[in-house]
Design a protein around this motif. Structure first.
Motif, PDB file in Angstrom:
ATOM      1  N   GLU A  26       1.076   4.331  -2.850  1.00  0.00           N
ATOM      2  CA  GLU A  26       0.911   5.737  -2.505  1.00  0.00           C
ATOM      3  C   GLU A  26       2.143   6.546  -2.908  1.00  0.00           C
ATOM      4  O   GLU A  26       2.026   7.681  -3.380  1.00  0.00           O
ATOM      5  CB  GLU A  26       0.641   5.885  -1.007  1.00  0.00           C
ATOM      6  CG  GLU A  26      -0.720   5.376  -0.555  1.00  0.00           C
ATOM      7  CD  GLU A  26      -1.861   6.128  -1.214  1.00  0.00           C
ATOM      8  OE1 GLU A  26      -1.758   7.372  -1.371  1.00  0.00           O
ATOM      9  OE2 GLU A  26      -2.864   5.493  -1.587  1.00  0.00           O
ATOM     10  N   LYS A  44       2.087   6.986  -6.696  1.00  0.00           N
ATOM     11  CA  LYS A  44       1.071   7.984  -7.044  1.00  0.00           C
ATOM     12  C   LYS A  44       1.585   9.393  -6.763  1.00  0.00           C
ATOM     13  O   LYS A  44       1.412  10.317  -7.577  1.00  0.00           O
ATOM     14  CB  LYS A  44      -0.202   7.703  -6.261  1.00  0.00           C
ATOM     15  CG  LYS A  44      -1.328   8.688  -6.521  1.00  0.00           C
ATOM     16  CD  LYS A  44      -2.547   8.322  -5.675  1.00  0.00           C
ATOM     17  CE  LYS A  44      -3.656   9.345  -5.867  1.00  0.00           C
ATOM     18  NZ  LYS A  44      -4.841   9.031  -5.021  1.00  0.00           N
ATOM     19  N   ASP A  62       0.830  -1.209   0.000  1.00  0.00           N
ATOM     20  CA  ASP A  62       0.000   0.000   0.000  1.00  0.00           C
ATOM     21  C   ASP A  62       0.862   1.256   0.000  1.00  0.00           C
ATOM     22  O   ASP A  62       0.585   2.223  -0.724  1.00  0.00           O
ATOM     23  CB  ASP A  62      -0.926   0.006   1.212  1.00  0.00           C
ATOM     24  CG  ASP A  62      -2.019  -1.047   1.124  1.00  0.00           C
ATOM     25  OD1 ASP A  62      -2.252  -1.546  -0.005  1.00  0.00           O
ATOM     26  OD2 ASP A  62      -2.614  -1.381   2.163  1.00  0.00           O
ATOM     27  N   ALA A 113       4.774  10.403   1.545  1.00  0.00           N
ATOM     28  CA  ALA A 113       4.628   9.024   1.068  1.00  0.00           C
ATOM     29  C   ALA A 113       5.911   8.241   1.283  1.00  0.00           C
ATOM     30  O   ALA A 113       5.879   7.056   1.631  1.00  0.00           O
ATOM     31  CB  ALA A 113       4.231   9.024  -0.403  1.00  0.00           C
TER      32      ALA A 113
END
Length: 408
Positions: A102, A105, A98, A186
């Motif tokens: 992130e 992104k 996960d 992130a």
């Protein structure tokens, strides 16, 4: 020679014969008890110390409960209980999938923001160049030229367009900076999928296994007075991995509310460990908890932290330590065992002075000072070398049996 058995008060007494007219000594329950010999003590000079007692558990001066900032499935645990670790050493890891998404992104958003900023800067530069060209044409044209008015209009148009282009650049810079911060966040979240030791020490607890889900919440540390837990052990760890700095040990002891007013910082203490081989360690009071603790029985006490000085390597976390804090001391004073002094009022009492061997002791008034650790300071009434009787309680069963000689 025949053997005889004597029955006295239901007790069977064995008769022992001694050749040639022996003397037989047997216990006689009807004999008068011998006169008790009073225990005595001598007035001497020394140090009287007043102490306050309590108990608590041996603990590390600093403890950290390390946990992941965000929960997740544990994929690795790199340490075991009892292992020494350095600050920053990897302890465990959770699934980073996960966090990786992130981060990717956020990086994509930063790339788009940087492209937008480059385009805004190029548009601004184009508008700025156009304005410069328009001004140059206007400056070269005579005021009565047929196109002079249109040249003026062109300059004004370029001048009005340039501020908006500048605003676009400013906004693009802000968007780029925001995107950069998102990447940093992130990346930090990705880094936090690997749990690292917040301090050097020894791993004292591992509360998870590979494949289980770790709760989030982040790490916490404890270096305050804390609670004593009645000296039976340390409190349960709350992090995934607990690290204790065993190079510095202390005891958090429960001190009764009646004694806490006598305790102050920097007072010296002696901590005696429970066990068959008693170990005594010096200590210093370093913290007092201002709020009380109340037991299930309603007993009120206060937590006092005692830092151990040069504890031996054999000391274990969680061991019970019996604490004696010296709250006052009087040196080079006349003193007697407290059992020799009968207090009649604060600072006054009597002792049984032995003036002559064999003669009855005489009650003599004395003035007293500091008391503690089994001794009482005597400020007046007797002198060094005087002998006094101890006012000891009677011993159960003393004088109930005597002896009687029987001639054979």
């Amino acid at each position: 020679m025949s053997k005889k058995t004597w029955m006295i008060s239901g007790a069977v007494l064995a008769a022992v014969a001694i050749a040639g007219g022996a003397v037989l000594a047997i216990a006689n329950p009807f004999a008068a008890p011998p006169a008790p010999t009073a225990a005595t003590a001598t007035v001497e000079k020394g140090t009287v110390s007043a102490v306050v007692s309590g108990k608590g558990a041996i603990g590390a001066a600093a403890t950290s409960n390390a946990s992941f900032a965000k929960g997740g499935t544990i994929t690795a645990i790199a340490v075991t209980v009892g292992q020494a670790v350095a600050a920053g050493q990897e302890l465990a890891a959770i699934d980073p999938a996960d966090a990786d998404r992130e981060l990717e992104k956020a990086r994509g958003g930063l790339g788009a923001a940087e492209t937008a900023l480059a385009n805004a800067r190029e548009a601004y530069q184009t508008a700025k160049n156009a304005l410069g060209n328009a001004r140059a044409l206007l400056a070269a044209a005579p005021s009565d030229a047929p196109d002079y008015a249109s040249l003026v209009a062109a300059v004004r148009e370029q001048e009005s367009a340039l501020p908006s282009r500048d605003t676009e650049v400013v906004n693009a810079v802000k968007a780029r900076d925001d995107a950069a911060r998102e990447v940093e966040a992130a990346q930090a979240a990705r880094d936090q999928t690997v749990l690292k030791a917040p301090m050097a020490g020894v791993v004292t607890a591992v509360n998870g296994t590979v494949g289980s889900v770790a709760a989030g919440g982040g790490s916490s540390s404890d270096s305050g007075a804390g609670s004593s837990n009645s000296g039976s052990g340390s409190s349960a760890p709350s992090g995934l991995i607990t690290i204790s700095d065993v190079s510095s040990l202390r005891v958090v002891a429960s001190i009764p509310e009646a004694d806490i007013a006598k305790v102050a910082l920097e007072q010296t203490a002696v901590v005696t460990l429970a066990g068959t081989d008693a170990v005594s360690i010096k200590g210093v009071v370093t913290a007092l908890e201002p709020t009380p603790q109340t037991s299930s029985e309603g007993v009120v006490s206060y937590a006092v932290r005692i830092q151990l000085v040069d504890p031996p390597a054999s000391v274990k976390l969680g061991q019970t330590g019996f604490v004696s804090i010296t709250t006052a001391a009087a040196s080079d004073v006349m003193m007697l065992p407290t059992a020799a002094v009968t207090l009649t009022s604060p600072g006054e009492g009597t002792v049984l002075l032995v003036e002559k061997k064999g003669a009855p002791a005489k009650a003599v008034p004395v003035k007293t000072g500091l008391s503690g650790d089994g001794f009482t300071e005597i400020t007046d009434g007797v002198q060094a070398g005087d002998v006094v009787e101890l006012t000891l309680p009677p011993i159960d069963g003393a004088g109930e049996a005597g002896t009687e000689e029987f001639l054979g």
